[in-house]
Design a protein around this motif. Structure first.
Motif, mmCIF file in Angstrom:
data_model
loop_
_atom_site.group_PDB
_atom_site.id
_atom_site.type_symbol
_atom_site.label_atom_id
_atom_site.label_comp_id
_atom_site.label_asym_id
_atom_site.label_seq_id
_atom_site.Cartn_x
_atom_site.Cartn_y
_atom_site.Cartn_z
ATOM 1 N N SER A 110 65.453 -101.954 24.747
ATOM 2 C CA SER A 110 66.608 -102.617 25.337
ATOM 3 C C SER A 110 66.342 -104.105 25.464
ATOM 4 C CB SER A 110 66.917 -102.035 26.729
ATOM 5 O OG SER A 110 65.904 -102.368 27.665
ATOM 6 N N VAL A 111 67.407 -104.856 25.729
ATOM 7 C CA VAL A 111 67.299 -106.285 26.016
ATOM 8 C C VAL A 111 68.352 -106.631 27.054
ATOM 9 C CG1 VAL A 111 68.833 -106.952 24.104
ATOM 10 C CG2 VAL A 111 67.223 -108.618 25.050
ATOM 11 N N LEU A 112 67.955 -107.404 28.069
ATOM 12 C CA LEU A 112 68.869 -107.870 29.102
ATOM 13 C C LEU A 112 69.298 -109.290 28.732
ATOM 14 C CD1 LEU A 112 68.563 -107.361 32.880
ATOM 15 C CD2 LEU A 112 68.838 -109.680 32.029
ATOM 16 N N LEU A 113 70.603 -109.503 28.584
ATOM 17 C CA LEU A 113 71.105 -110.784 28.084
ATOM 18 C C LEU A 113 71.163 -111.804 29.206
ATOM 19 C CD1 LEU A 113 73.976 -109.568 25.729
ATOM 20 C CD2 LEU A 113 71.499 -109.610 25.357
ATOM 21 N N ASN A 114 70.532 -112.970 28.976
ATOM 22 C CA ASN A 114 70.470 -113.968 30.049
ATOM 23 C C ASN A 114 70.307 -115.394 29.524
ATOM 24 O OD1 ASN A 114 67.809 -114.100 29.208
ATOM 25 N ND2 ASN A 114 67.014 -112.938 30.933
ATOM 26 N N GLU A 121 74.560 -116.645 32.285
ATOM 27 C CA GLU A 121 75.328 -115.522 32.788
ATOM 28 C C GLU A 121 75.384 -115.523 34.311
ATOM 29 O OE1 GLU A 121 73.248 -115.379 30.335
ATOM 30 O OE2 GLU A 121 74.019 -114.123 28.717
ATOM 31 N N LYS A 122 76.474 -115.028 34.834
ATOM 32 C CA LYS A 122 76.635 -114.814 36.260
ATOM 33 C C LYS A 122 77.188 -113.415 36.460
ATOM 34 C CE LYS A 122 77.503 -119.700 37.268
ATOM 35 N NZ LYS A 122 78.462 -120.689 37.839
ATOM 36 N N GLY A 123 76.997 -112.890 37.655
ATOM 37 C CA GLY A 123 77.480 -111.549 37.924
ATOM 38 C C GLY A 123 76.563 -110.505 37.308
ATOM 39 N N ASN A 124 77.088 -109.311 37.118
ATOM 40 C CA ASN A 124 76.270 -108.235 36.562
ATOM 41 C C ASN A 124 75.817 -108.584 35.153
ATOM 42 O OD1 ASN A 124 76.680 -106.801 38.858
ATOM 43 N ND2 ASN A 124 77.817 -105.117 37.911
ATOM 44 N N PRO A 125 74.529 -108.401 34.850
ATOM 45 C CA PRO A 125 74.052 -108.702 33.493
ATOM 46 C C PRO A 125 74.471 -107.627 32.510
ATOM 47 C CG PRO A 125 72.282 -107.780 34.806
ATOM 48 C CD PRO A 125 73.452 -107.956 35.738
ATOM 49 N N THR A 126 74.514 -108.005 31.249
ATOM 50 C CA THR A 126 74.732 -107.051 30.165
ATOM 51 C C THR A 126 73.389 -106.611 29.618
ATOM 52 O OG1 THR A 126 76.873 -107.973 29.511
ATOM 53 C CG2 THR A 126 75.642 -106.775 27.819
ATOM 54 N N ILE A 127 73.230 -105.315 29.424
ATOM 55 C CA ILE A 127 72.030 -104.752 28.819
ATOM 56 C C ILE A 127 72.438 -104.069 27.518
ATOM 57 C CG2 ILE A 127 70.087 -103.173 29.099
ATOM 58 C CD1 ILE A 127 70.524 -103.386 32.140
ATOM 59 N N LEU A 128 71.733 -104.376 26.450
ATOM 60 C CA LEU A 128 71.924 -103.683 25.174
ATOM 61 C C LEU A 128 70.731 -102.775 24.928
ATOM 62 C CD1 LEU A 128 73.193 -106.583 22.867
ATOM 63 C CD2 LEU A 128 74.512 -105.102 24.402
ATOM 64 N N ALA A 129 70.970 -101.634 24.310
ATOM 65 C CA ALA A 129 69.890 -100.678 24.070
ATOM 66 C C ALA A 129 70.116 -99.952 22.757
ATOM 67 C CB ALA A 129 69.809 -99.671 25.216
ATOM 68 N N THR A 130 69.023 -99.506 22.174
ATOM 69 C CA THR A 130 69.102 -98.692 20.967
ATOM 70 C C THR A 130 67.884 -97.792 20.915
ATOM 71 O OG1 THR A 130 69.559 -98.752 18.580
ATOM 72 C CG2 THR A 130 67.861 -100.258 19.401
ATOM 73 N N ALA A 131 67.912 -96.815 20.016
ATOM 74 C CA ALA A 131 66.779 -95.922 19.783
ATOM 75 C C ALA A 131 66.871 -95.427 18.344
ATOM 76 C CB ALA A 131 66.785 -94.748 20.766
ATOM 77 N N ALA A 132 65.776 -94.890 17.855
ATOM 78 C CA ALA A 132 65.710 -94.434 16.469
ATOM 79 C C ALA A 132 66.236 -93.009 16.357
ATOM 80 C CB ALA A 132 64.277 -94.514 15.956
ATOM 81 N N TYR A 133 67.399 -92.870 15.743
ATOM 82 C CA TYR A 133 67.964 -91.567 15.405
ATOM 83 C C TYR A 133 68.246 -91.527 13.901
ATOM 84 C CZ TYR A 133 68.566 -90.101 20.244
ATOM 85 O OH TYR A 133 68.332 -89.713 21.538
ATOM 86 N N GLN A 134 68.675 -90.386 13.409
ATOM 87 C CA GLN A 134 68.972 -90.242 11.987
ATOM 88 C C GLN A 134 70.419 -89.784 11.801
ATOM 89 O OE1 GLN A 134 65.939 -88.171 9.639
ATOM 90 N NE2 GLN A 134 64.448 -88.550 11.260
ATOM 91 N N PRO A 135 71.380 -90.691 11.954
ATOM 92 C CA PRO A 135 72.788 -90.308 11.777
ATOM 93 C C PRO A 135 73.039 -89.844 10.349
ATOM 94 C CG PRO A 135 72.540 -92.695 11.895
ATOM 95 C CD PRO A 135 71.216 -92.117 12.243
ATOM 96 N N PRO A 136 73.890 -88.856 10.163
ATOM 97 C CA PRO A 136 74.093 -88.291 8.826
ATOM 98 C C PRO A 136 74.998 -89.130 7.928
ATOM 99 C CG PRO A 136 75.461 -87.150 10.412
ATOM 100 C CD PRO A 136 74.622 -88.117 11.200
ATOM 101 N N ASP A 137 75.653 -90.156 8.478
ATOM 102 C CA ASP A 137 76.651 -90.890 7.699
ATOM 103 C C ASP A 137 76.216 -92.305 7.346
ATOM 104 O OD1 ASP A 137 76.692 -91.611 10.368
ATOM 105 O OD2 ASP A 137 78.835 -92.063 10.393
ATOM 106 N N GLY A 138 74.914 -92.597 7.370
ATOM 107 C CA GLY A 138 74.476 -93.919 6.952
ATOM 108 C C GLY A 138 73.192 -94.343 7.609
#
Length: 421
Positions: free
Chosen positions: A52-56, A60-77
């Motif tokens: 994840s990464v917390l955007l700053n 920024e003011k107020g609640n921060p935005t957090i982006l996250a990802t993980a390694a999966y194997q989607p069947p469509d790309g």
């Protein structure tokens, strides 16, 4: 050299003291919120390597935005799903798909070992606030391993290919197979540095190294960070953090390690080791220590962060891939000062990642768990760990620091990335 750098950073911090530190709203405690659950129609529902990464970096003011990802194997790309939270990880929604299609000669396959990072200074055409995403792309014919770099200039809504940092042969964890693995990104000294595991050097079964760039397109020489004289040992999965005394710590696993006391590695087949240096570019010149507590040795896939909470020197928090608990050190990484504590219910995961949330005196560490590698079904979750001991002090402990895009790239996270002196 470090003392002069410290002086520069301290001067930069003092120059901003006239600017108020904006507080962020108090974060709710998040136990284990679901970030993502694979759809029922996916043939492969296994996942791992949550990040994840917390955007700053855009005042920024107020609640921060957090982006996250993980390694999966989607069947469509071949893509990574980018998830977004604006309530400290309590709820999540899909923001975008980052397709790894920047090299037309590669197709099909899987994407492994992602890492998210936000720029605090310009690199080439990419301005502060740009989100970087790196991962290891393995094409469908399994002919190569490719540590690629993508960028988003719209806070993760869309992604573009930037460059390939390092490429190697087919994925194979046997010593002698010339492949690359596991990127970790860190801006320092006006360079973006990408650390990774490297099997391409015939002198080592595997080593840890980094390459640096000032524009994210052209990459410098391979610099060794951890390379053992014993060819068979395999240091891997490096993470880096600046700690309370201003020094830098990297942690990593060592495959095929043998305990010199017992003569075996039964208790810790991928024992966690760590190095502490004046600069994150100087790990190759210092020795290492093993991360050991009275209860045992940490093992496999460590992830390290530092927080100002817990005592005068703050707390180093390390997660690994073998145990539910965390490993804490309040004495700047002193080898005899590690202790085990419960993770407060976050479960074992393959290289869980950690990030320190702003506010609450730096006591809240968010844990991202993407599941166990090779599992048939994994749930991607986020939850909080409260660091024991007193609250910390300084900019990040109370909220985001004042906005400053002229920091010189001394670190990352909360603007400067330096401990909150």
């Amino acid at each position: 050299m470090f003392s002069s750098l410290l002086s520069v950073v301290t001067s930069a911090l003092l120059a901003t003291t006239a600017v108020a530190w904006p507080n962020v709203p108090s974060a709710p405690f998040v136990q284990n919120a679901t970030v993502f659950s694979p759809p029922a129609n996916w043939p492969n529902k296994g996942g791992s390597y949550a990040r994840s990464v917390l955007l700053n970096q855009n005042c920024e003011k107020g609640n921060p935005t957090i982006l996250a990802t993980a390694a999966y194997q989607p069947p469509d790309g071949q893509y990574l799903i980018i998830h977004k939270s604006t309530d400290y990880g309590a709820t999540w929604s899909e923001l975008s798909k980052a397709y790894f299609n920047g090299n037309a000669s590669l197709s099909g396959g899987i994407i492994l070992q992602p890492f998210l990072y936000e720029l605090a200074q310009p690199f080439g055409k990419y301005q502060p606030g740009t989100i970087l995403l790196s991962a290891n792309y393995i094409p469908g014919d399994f002919s190569s391993t490719n540590i690629q770099l993508y960028a988003s200039t719209d806070k993760g809504a869309s992604w573009e290919y930037v460059s390939t940092v390092a490429a190697g042969g087919p994925p194979n964890t046997d010593n002698g197979a010339p492949c690359v693995w596991e990127p970790f990104l860190l801006a320092y000294s006006n360079q973006l540095n990408v650390y990774y595991s490297d099997q391409r050097d015939p002198a080592y079964g595997q080593k840890l190294a980094h390459q640096s760039s000032g524009d994210l397109v052209s990459w410098g020489d391979v610099i060794n960070d951890v390379a053992y004289a014993n060819y068979t040992q395999r240091p891997g999965m490096i993470t880096v953090a600046q700690i309370g005394n201003g020094k830098w710590m990297c942690s990593y696993e060592v495959g095929l390690w043998t305990d010199p006391v017992t003569g075996s590695n039964d208790s810790a087949p991928y024992a966690t080791h760590y190095k502490i240096a004046d600069s994150p570019l100087d790990f190759g010149s210092v020795g290492d220590s093993i991360l050991k507590t009275p209860e045992g040795i940490s093992s496999a896939g460590p992830y390290t962060v530092w927080t100002p909470a817990g005592g005068p020197s703050g707390t180093i928090v390390v997660s690994d891939s073998s145990y539910d608990q965390f490993f804490l050190n309040t004495q700047n990484g002193a080898p005899g000062a590690w202790k085990n504590v419960s993770s407060q219910g976050h479960g074992v995961g393959y290289t869980r990642s950690l990030s320190v949330l702003p506010g609450n005196g730096g006591k809240t560490v968010q844990v991202l768990n993407g599941g166990m590698y090779g599992s048939n079904m994994t749930l991607f979750s986020a939850g909080d760990f409260i660091v024991p001991g007193p609250a910390g002090h300084g900019p990040g402990a109370s909220g985001f620091p004042a906005c400053n895009h002229n920091s010189g790239g001394y670190g990352h996270g909360w603007g400067w990335g330096s401990p909150w002196w």
